[in-house]
Design a protein around this motif. Structure first.
Motif, PDB file in Angstrom:
ATOM      1  N   LEU A   5       0.822  -1.199   0.000  1.00  0.00           N
ATOM      2  CA  LEU A   5       0.000   0.000   0.000  1.00  0.00           C
ATOM      3  C   LEU A   5       0.864   1.261   0.000  1.00  0.00           C
ATOM      4  O   LEU A   5       0.515   2.265  -0.623  1.00  0.00           O
ATOM      5  CB  LEU A   5      -0.936  -0.005   1.214  1.00  0.00           C
ATOM      6  N   GLU A   6       1.979   1.191   0.705  1.00  0.00           N
ATOM      7  CA  GLU A   6       2.910   2.329   0.705  1.00  0.00           C
ATOM      8  C   GLU A   6       3.474   2.545  -0.695  1.00  0.00           C
ATOM      9  O   GLU A   6       3.563   3.689  -1.175  1.00  0.00           O
ATOM     10  CB  GLU A   6       4.036   2.064   1.711  1.00  0.00           C
ATOM     11  N   ASN A   7       3.839   1.457  -1.362  1.00  0.00           N
ATOM     12  CA  ASN A   7       4.354   1.563  -2.730  1.00  0.00           C
ATOM     13  C   ASN A   7       3.308   2.159  -3.667  1.00  0.00           C
ATOM     14  O   ASN A   7       3.611   3.023  -4.495  1.00  0.00           O
ATOM     15  CB  ASN A   7       4.769   0.187  -3.243  1.00  0.00           C
ATOM     16  N   VAL A   8       2.073   1.687  -3.535  1.00  0.00           N
ATOM     17  CA  VAL A   8       0.990   2.169  -4.401  1.00  0.00           C
ATOM     18  C   VAL A   8       0.758   3.663  -4.197  1.00  0.00           C
ATOM     19  O   VAL A   8       0.561   4.420  -5.161  1.00  0.00           O
ATOM     20  CB  VAL A   8      -0.306   1.381  -4.137  1.00  0.00           C
ATOM     21  N   SER A   9       0.788   4.121  -2.940  1.00  0.00           N
ATOM     22  CA  SER A   9       0.533   5.535  -2.656  1.00  0.00           C
ATOM     23  C   SER A   9       1.589   6.435  -3.285  1.00  0.00           C
ATOM     24  O   SER A   9       1.265   7.468  -3.885  1.00  0.00           O
ATOM     25  CB  SER A   9       0.473   5.770  -1.137  1.00  0.00           C
ATOM     26  N   VAL A  10       2.860   6.049  -3.176  1.00  0.00           N
ATOM     27  CA  VAL A  10       3.943   6.857  -3.748  1.00  0.00           C
ATOM     28  C   VAL A  10       3.939   6.751  -5.271  1.00  0.00           C
ATOM     29  O   VAL A  10       4.106   7.753  -5.974  1.00  0.00           O
ATOM     30  CB  VAL A  10       5.308   6.422  -3.170  1.00  0.00           C
ATOM     31  N   ARG A  75       4.265   6.961   5.463  1.00  0.00           N
ATOM     32  CA  ARG A  75       4.907   5.770   6.033  1.00  0.00           C
ATOM     33  C   ARG A  75       6.028   5.272   5.125  1.00  0.00           C
ATOM     34  O   ARG A  75       7.023   4.718   5.606  1.00  0.00           O
ATOM     35  CB  ARG A  75       3.879   4.664   6.258  1.00  0.00           C
ATOM     36  N   TYR A  76       5.861   5.442   3.827  1.00  0.00           N
ATOM     37  CA  TYR A  76       6.893   5.008   2.876  1.00  0.00           C
ATOM     38  C   TYR A  76       8.227   5.660   3.222  1.00  0.00           C
ATOM     39  O   TYR A  76       9.290   5.023   3.168  1.00  0.00           O
ATOM     40  CB  TYR A  76       6.465   5.370   1.460  1.00  0.00           C
ATOM     41  N   PHE A  77       8.178   6.950   3.566  1.00  0.00           N
ATOM     42  CA  PHE A  77       9.392   7.703   3.881  1.00  0.00           C
ATOM     43  C   PHE A  77       9.670   7.764   5.391  1.00  0.00           C
ATOM     44  O   PHE A  77      10.593   8.474   5.801  1.00  0.00           O
ATOM     45  CB  PHE A  77       9.262   9.138   3.355  1.00  0.00           C
ATOM     46  N   GLN A  78       8.865   7.059   6.180  1.00  0.00           N
ATOM     47  CA  GLN A  78       8.961   7.180   7.635  1.00  0.00           C
ATOM     48  C   GLN A  78       8.988   8.667   8.023  1.00  0.00           C
ATOM     49  O   GLN A  78       9.781   9.109   8.850  1.00  0.00           O
ATOM     50  CB  GLN A  78      10.210   6.474   8.163  1.00  0.00           C
TER      51      GLN A  78
END
Length: 344
Positions: A5-10, A75-78
């Motif tokens: 989901l993090e990958n998809v958002s970015v 969250r992808y980038f913390q």
């Protein structure tokens, strides 16, 4: 599942220009959508001036700001916000139109460094990293190039996310409406100045004083204004940049694009969606945005001073505060061997 989901958002965000271009071709090239979508949208597109007239908040809906996708993006980038000082609220709350007192303050946030696309700064504009919680009562618009709002459907994506034009007129209108702004002073030129070969972080700030002039103008108009520097630890590490040699064809092309079109194309690469070796996805580096102390524009002691003197004074204070938050936090975020280098 969470990482997916993090990958998809970015991926969705960095692909939105391409996705909306495909949407435009499909909508405008299909006769079925002529009356239902194409013509109504074109009429709206021609008459709406929200990107440049300080009215971007017309598009700020809580349901959009609170979409789960923005949490996954951060969250992808913390991604984390670190405050050094509490900022006085402009409004009683972010959902209220009531001002905080008779003379509330608005802010001009300066984001550093630009990196390739200032990706972490996008986390500020929706509620993904809790900007509204960290700084309650401050409504803020992230600024980008005016050219971005000339692209059908992409402009609505930006507007819904609180972005508006970096033009002087728009900024003054926003401040007049008590909306704070966040801009990236280094701009496209700074993306070309990234240097991974040494310990220097090149910031294009020496002669970038326009945002200081706007803050002074807004203060002269009777409104309290403060400058707040932000240093984003990790932004420069989200991509690797191929540095073009001075005088080379690639370097001259990049500079020509920047000077004539307003943006440039650095040669860069990151990771892939399913691999960590090569691709156009940013690296999963931790990014922490440290907010400096506000520098309120006080003109009481400058009645007889020239405009240049006043601008240089507050520009110098801004640089001092930026260096302070960098030096006080660099050991904590793995920048202990790095120094800031201001370039033209």
């Amino acid at each position: 599942m969470i990482r997916g989901l993090e990958n998809v958002s970015v991926l969705t965000h960095i692909s939105m220009l391409f996705l909306t271009t495909i949407m435009s071709i499909f909508a405008f090239g299909n006769p079925f959508f002529l009356l239902t979508i194409s013509l109504p949208y074109l009429i709206f597109y021609m008459i709406d001036r929200s990107p440049g007239n300080g009215e971007v908040m017309r598009f700020r809906f809580n349901w959009w700001k609170n979409l789960p996708i923005w949490k996954y993006y951060c969250r992808y980038f913390q991604l984390k916000i670190e405050k050094t000082k509490h900022l006085e609220s402009t409004f009683d709350s972010t959902n209220s139109g009531k001002l905080n007192g008779s003379n509330p303050i608005t802010y001009i946030f300066g984001y550093h460094p630009h990196g390739i696309a200032a990706l972490a700064s996008f986390g500020l504009t929706n509620n993904g990293c809790d900007f509204d919680t960290k700084f309650p009562g401050i409504k803020m618009s992230l600024l980008t190039l005016t050219n971005n709002f000339q692209l059908p459907f992409y402009r609505e994506y930006l507007l819904l996310s609180g972005l508006s034009s970096v033009s002087k007129k728009n900024i003054l209108k926003l401040l007049e409406n008590y909306i704070s702004v966040c801009l990236v002073p280094g701009g496209a030129k700074e993306s070309l100045a990234i240097d991974f070969s040494g310990n220097k972080i090149n910031l294009v700030l020496k002669n970038r004083k326009g945002f200081v002039k706007i803050a002074i103008t807004n203060t002269k108009n009777g409104r309290r204004t403060a400058l707040v520097p932000i240093f984003s630890f990790g932004e420069n590490e989200l991509y690797k940049v191929v540095k073009a040699k001075e005088g080379s064809f690639l370097k001259n092309l990049q500079l020509w694009l920047k000077n004539n079109i307003g943006f440039t194309i650095p040669i860069f690469f990151g990771r892939g969606i399913w691999n960590a070796d090569f691709g156009l996805m940013p690296y999963r580096e931790k990014v922490t945005m440290v907010f400096g102390n506000p520098i309120e524009i006080n003109l009481d002691n400058f009645e007889e001073s020239s405009e240049e003197t006043v601008v240089n004074h507050f520009h110098h204070l801004y640089i001092e505060e930026l260096l302070k938050i960098f030096n006080e936090n660099k050991d904590k975020y793995g920048y202990q061997n790095k120094v800031i280098n201001f370039v033209d």
